[in-house]
Design an enzyme around this catalytic site. Structure first.
Site, PDB file in Angstrom:
ATOM      1  N   ALA A  66      -0.496  -1.814   5.966  1.00 38.89           N
ATOM      2  CA  ALA A  66      -0.204  -0.641   5.151  1.00 38.89           C
ATOM      3  C   ALA A  66       0.946  -0.965   4.207  1.00 38.89           C
ATOM      4  O   ALA A  66       1.692  -1.921   4.420  1.00 38.89           O
ATOM      5  CB  ALA A  66       0.158   0.537   6.041  1.00 38.89           C
ATOM      6  N   GLU A 115      -7.228  -2.317  11.591  1.00 40.85           N
ATOM      7  CA  GLU A 115      -7.768  -1.011  11.969  1.00 40.85           C
ATOM      8  C   GLU A 115      -8.961  -0.636  11.089  1.00 40.85           C
ATOM      9  O   GLU A 115      -9.944  -0.060  11.569  1.00 40.85           O
ATOM     10  CB  GLU A 115      -6.671   0.044  11.893  1.00 40.85           C
ATOM     11  CG  GLU A 115      -5.645  -0.106  13.016  1.00 40.85           C
ATOM     12  CD  GLU A 115      -4.447   0.817  12.868  1.00 40.85           C
ATOM     13  OE1 GLU A 115      -4.189   1.603  13.783  1.00 40.85           O
ATOM     14  OE2 GLU A 115      -3.769   0.752  11.823  1.00 40.85           O
TER      15      GLU A 115
END
Length: 260
Positions: A66, A115
């Site tokens: 991220a 993820e």
């Protein structure tokens, strides 16, 4: 389709979605997450598209994680909302898409990148791939489904070790663990995935959509785990460890966690 952070290539019944932020190692920010949702939504409703390949631009990274600078100063509630919104519009959305999504994992797939790959219906890795969930080194936990999907794929013990050490595994280990289905030379990654996509596209798209739903339903009894992850992710944002971990990352130094 035109996007700022994505490239979408369509050839007959196959769509390839490429996350295109090479200067950031294709890191996920809020804008990219929204664009992925929009692109996949459009492809899901396109009757000509039968299979989707999701990958990252270049050879260095699928998605390196991220964009930490974007949320380093979030409050607990903002952190919880970040995880809940991201899971809803992208990670859960991908997992439950009616059309097969193959993750072509090239290079680093870390944090939110792993993820995202795990949310896809299955994964193929290049031989230079490296995967991990390093969030605890920042004073936070995986917040986009990592604590739920990783144990399902590789087992509780291995998942616990990988999460708690914040370590990485290579492509061969990922295949041994069952995290990826295949490992191929980097230059063959997309062509291999395309061959799989062609095989899939010859089958009934209706039956495949029902198969996806049926398989996913088998795991839905642990839905409370995703809620717990979101809550815990948000709580991490109120800790001194989170402040130290993200500050150290942005300052390119080793974190010294106070344990509070």
């Amino acid at each position: 389709m035109q996007f700022n952070n994505l490239l979408v290539e369509i050839e007959e019944s196959l769509a390839t979605v490429i996350i295109n932020r090479p200067k950031k190692l294709n890191a996920l920010n809020k804008a990219t997450i929204q664009e992925l949702h929009d692109a996949l939504s459009a492809l899901q409703t396109d009757p000509e598209i039968k299979v989707i390949i999701l990958t990252g631009y270049g050879e260095k990274a699928f998605v390196a994680g991220a964009d930490i600078a974007e949320f380093a100063h979030y409050s607990e509630k903002e952190g919880e909302n970040l995880a809940a919104h991201g899971q809803k519009i992208l990670f859960d959305f991908v997992e439950n898409l009616k059309k097969p999504v193959i993750a072509a994992v090239n290079g680093f797939a870390l944090g939110g990148g792993l993820e995202l790959a795990m949310a896809c219906h299955f994964r193929v890795a290049s031989d230079n791939a490296r995967m991990g969930l390093p969030e605890v080194s920042l004073g936070v936990i995986p917040g986009y489904g990592g604590t739920q999907r990783l144990p399902r794929l590789i087992g509780k013990g291995r998942a616990m070790e990988l999460i708690m050490t914040a370590g990485m595994i290579n492509a061969a280990e990922a295949r041994e663990y069952g995290l990826v289905n295949h490992v191929v030379p980097q230059e063959e990654l997309l062509s291999f995935c395309e061959e799989l996509a062609i095989r899939i596209s010859k089958n009934s798209p209706v039956a495949i959509s029902y198969a996806i739903k049926a398989v996913n339903t088998g795991f839905m009894n642990t839905a409370r785990g995703f809620e717990a992850e979101i809550e815990a992710f948000g709580e991490c944002f109120g800790t001194e460890d989170f402040k130290e971990g993200t500050t150290a990352f942005l300052e390119k130094r080793k974190a010294k966690f106070p344990g509070a």
